[in-house]
Design a protein around this motif. Structure first.
Motif, PDB file in Angstrom:
ATOM      1  N   ALA A  55       0.836  -1.207   0.000  1.00 58.66           N
ATOM      2  CA  ALA A  55       0.000   0.000   0.000  1.00 58.66           C
ATOM      3  C   ALA A  55       0.868   1.253   0.000  1.00 58.66           C
ATOM      4  O   ALA A  55       0.618   2.204  -0.754  1.00 58.66           O
ATOM      5  CB  ALA A  55      -0.938  -0.002   1.207  1.00 58.66           C
ATOM      6  N   LYS A  58       2.551   1.611  -3.390  1.00 59.78           N
ATOM      7  CA  LYS A  58       1.600   2.054  -4.421  1.00 59.78           C
ATOM      8  C   LYS A  58       1.417   3.563  -4.338  1.00 59.78           C
ATOM      9  O   LYS A  58       1.433   4.259  -5.358  1.00 59.78           O
ATOM     10  CB  LYS A  58       0.250   1.355  -4.271  1.00 59.78           C
ATOM     11  N   ALA A  59       1.243   4.080  -3.133  1.00 54.50           N
ATOM     12  CA  ALA A  59       1.082   5.526  -2.958  1.00 54.50           C
ATOM     13  C   ALA A  59       2.363   6.248  -3.402  1.00 54.50           C
ATOM     14  O   ALA A  59       2.305   7.261  -4.112  1.00 54.50           O
ATOM     15  CB  ALA A  59       0.744   5.849  -1.507  1.00 54.50           C
ATOM     16  N   THR A  69      -1.001   3.803 -10.699  1.00 55.11           N
ATOM     17  CA  THR A  69      -0.014   2.716 -10.791  1.00 55.11           C
ATOM     18  C   THR A  69      -0.340   1.733 -11.903  1.00 55.11           C
ATOM     19  O   THR A  69       0.576   1.213 -12.549  1.00 55.11           O
ATOM     20  CB  THR A  69       0.108   1.982  -9.446  1.00 55.11           C
ATOM     21  N   GLY A  98      -2.934   2.352  -6.699  1.00 56.40           N
ATOM     22  CA  GLY A  98      -2.289   3.615  -6.354  1.00 56.40           C
ATOM     23  C   GLY A  98      -2.777   4.716  -7.273  1.00 56.40           C
ATOM     24  O   GLY A  98      -2.779   4.541  -8.493  1.00 56.40           O
ATOM     25  N   GLY A 118      -2.490   4.831  -1.745  1.00 52.44           N
ATOM     26  CA  GLY A 118      -2.256   3.452  -2.122  1.00 52.44           C
ATOM     27  C   GLY A 118      -3.096   2.544  -1.252  1.00 52.44           C
ATOM     28  O   GLY A 118      -3.195   2.756  -0.040  1.00 52.44           O
ATOM     29  N   SER A 120      -3.992  -1.669  -0.533  1.00 59.09           N
ATOM     30  CA  SER A 120      -3.589  -3.040  -0.803  1.00 59.09           C
ATOM     31  C   SER A 120      -4.161  -3.978   0.245  1.00 59.09           C
ATOM     32  O   SER A 120      -4.325  -3.607   1.406  1.00 59.09           O
ATOM     33  CB  SER A 120      -2.065  -3.163  -0.814  1.00 59.09           C
ATOM     34  N   ASP A 127      -8.894  -3.043  -4.690  1.00 62.68           N
ATOM     35  CA  ASP A 127      -7.971  -2.007  -4.221  1.00 62.68           C
ATOM     36  C   ASP A 127      -8.194  -0.703  -4.993  1.00 62.68           C
ATOM     37  O   ASP A 127      -8.264   0.377  -4.403  1.00 62.68           O
ATOM     38  CB  ASP A 127      -6.514  -2.450  -4.379  1.00 62.68           C
ATOM     39  N   ALA A 131      -9.532   2.916  -3.579  1.00 56.78           N
ATOM     40  CA  ALA A 131      -8.749   4.145  -3.759  1.00 56.78           C
ATOM     41  C   ALA A 131      -9.593   5.217  -4.447  1.00 56.78           C
ATOM     42  O   ALA A 131      -9.574   6.389  -4.053  1.00 56.78           O
ATOM     43  CB  ALA A 131      -7.487   3.858  -4.575  1.00 56.78           C
TER      44      ALA A 131
END
Length: 137
Positions: A55, A58-59, A69, A98, A118, A120, A127, A131
């Motif tokens: 997570a 991803k951010a 992402t 993300g 992000g 996860s 996911d 987001a």
């Protein structure tokens, strides 16, 4: 708003958790500034421990490149122009979950990136849905 405030991130996390409950999943949620530094993080009860780092990365990835992402992932497949990018910057994540956080003073001004989120712990589809819900997209 030219930078993320903690109060903004708390609202985003609330929206994300609400969507996770709707999907009946538990996830980790990370929000970072434009440099990829962590501002806020929430691990839902029962969320996978191994997904914490994912997570955050991803951010981090979405913030550094100011792109979702999953879009980077499409461009980083073998034969594509960004192949191998995931091994740069201390490790990136190039699959869904993300998103950059953007802001504009008004509709006539181009949006600027002020951070990223992000998520996860579930499927990449869930996911991404969580987001997006956090950003009210």
């Amino acid at each position: 708003m030219t930078q993320l405030q903690l109060s903004d991130t708390e609202k985003m996390i609330e929206f994300a958790i609400a969507q996770a409950h709707t999907l009946n999943v538990t996830v980790n949620i990370a929000i970072v500034d434009t440099a990829g530094h962590l501002i806020a993080f929430q691990r839902m009860d029962g969320a996978l421990v191994g997904a914490i780092d994912i997570a955050i990365k991803k951010a981090y990835t979405a913030a550094l490149f100011q792109k979702p992402t999953h879009e980077l992932g499409e461009r980083s497949l073998p034969g594509q122009p960004l192949f191998g990018i995931e091994s740069s910057n201390g490790g990136l994540i190039t699959f869904a979950g993300g998103l950059p956080i953007t802001f504009s003073e008004n509709e006539n001004v181009e949006k600027v990136c002020i951070g990223a989120i992000g998520v996860s712990g579930s499927t990449i589809e869930n996911d991404l849905s969580i987001a997006k819900a956090a950003l009210r997209l």
